[in-house]
Design an enzyme around this catalytic site. Sequence first.
Site, PDB file in Angstrom:
ATOM      1  N   HIS A  43       0.862  -1.188   0.000  1.00  0.00           N
ATOM      2  CA  HIS A  43       0.000   0.000   0.000  1.00  0.00           C
ATOM      3  C   HIS A  43       0.893   1.231   0.000  1.00  0.00           C
ATOM      4  CE1 HIS A  43      -3.919   1.980   1.658  1.00  0.00           C
ATOM      5  NE2 HIS A  43      -3.177   2.857   1.012  1.00  0.00           N
ATOM      6  N   GLU A  70      -2.670  -1.733  -3.087  1.00  0.00           N
ATOM      7  CA  GLU A  70      -3.723  -0.916  -2.497  1.00  0.00           C
ATOM      8  C   GLU A  70      -3.367   0.562  -2.613  1.00  0.00           C
ATOM      9  OE1 GLU A  70      -5.093  -3.927   1.144  1.00  0.00           O
ATOM     10  OE2 GLU A  70      -4.022  -2.068   1.594  1.00  0.00           O
ATOM     11  N   HIS A 190      -7.937  -5.481   7.735  1.00  0.00           N
ATOM     12  CA  HIS A 190      -7.686  -4.428   8.728  1.00  0.00           C
ATOM     13  C   HIS A 190      -7.915  -4.974  10.146  1.00  0.00           C
ATOM     14  CE1 HIS A 190      -6.536  -0.182   9.069  1.00  0.00           C
ATOM     15  NE2 HIS A 190      -7.056  -0.295  10.274  1.00  0.00           N
TER      16      HIS A 190
END
Length: 237
Positions: A43, A70, A190
Amino acid sequence: MTRLSVNINKIATIRNARGGNNPDLVKVALDCERFGAQGITVHPRPDERHIRYNDVLQLKDKISTEFNIEGNPQDRYLELVLKTIPAQATLVPDAEDAITSNAGWDTIKHKDFLKEVISELKSKGIRTSIFVDPDVKMVEGAAEVGTDRIELYTEPYAANYPKEKAAAIKPYKEAAVLAKKLGLEINAGHDLSLENLKYFNQEIDGLDEVSIGHALICDALYFGLENTIQLYLRQLQ
C-alpha cells in the site's frame, strides 16, 4: 480455503527507519510466498513512509503469487498500477495524512469517479476490489460501479470481537450475503489477527481473500515469519 495475502508495509517501515536495505523487502516478499502466502499486498502512500513507489516496480517481476496494490486512486497511484499490471488493485479512500486506512468508500457519493477508475483498470486486465464498510447500501453501490470484489473493512469487527463476537460479525454477514447475491467476490482486511481471524472466516461464507500485515508482522517477532504464516493459514482452513 480463503487465500492469505501478506501485507509487507511494516517490513518497509523497519527498513526505512535506518536507511539501506535491511531487511531486504523483495527477499521478505519471496520468503512469504515460500512460506505459504498466496499473495503479497503493498500500500504505497504519497509520502512513501513505508512502501516506496520504486519498491512496487522492483517487486513487479519477482512476485509469483497474486500481487495486490492498495491505494487511493489518485494520478500517481493509477500511473503506478497501470505500469505494473498487478493481479489486483484495491482502491482505498485514505487521506494523505491518515496513519492507516480508517473507512470504506461512500460508493453512492463517489459512484461516477469509481466507475471511471474501475473501467480503466479492468480494461487492462486488472481485477478490482474496493474498500467498503459493512453497510448494505455501500455494497449495493459497489455492485453498481462495476468492481469485481469488495474488501470489507474489519477494524470495527476486530474492536468489538472481544466484547461480543456474534454482534461484531452480524453486519459483515449481512454485507457478505448481499455481495454474493449481487455477484461480487469478497476480500477482508484491517486488524484481523490470530485472535479473531478463524471466527471471521467461519462466519463469512465465500470469503475469497484476507490481507493481513500489522498483526502478522507483530506475531512474527515472537513466532518467526515462517511459523507465523503457517499459523495464519491454519486459521483459514
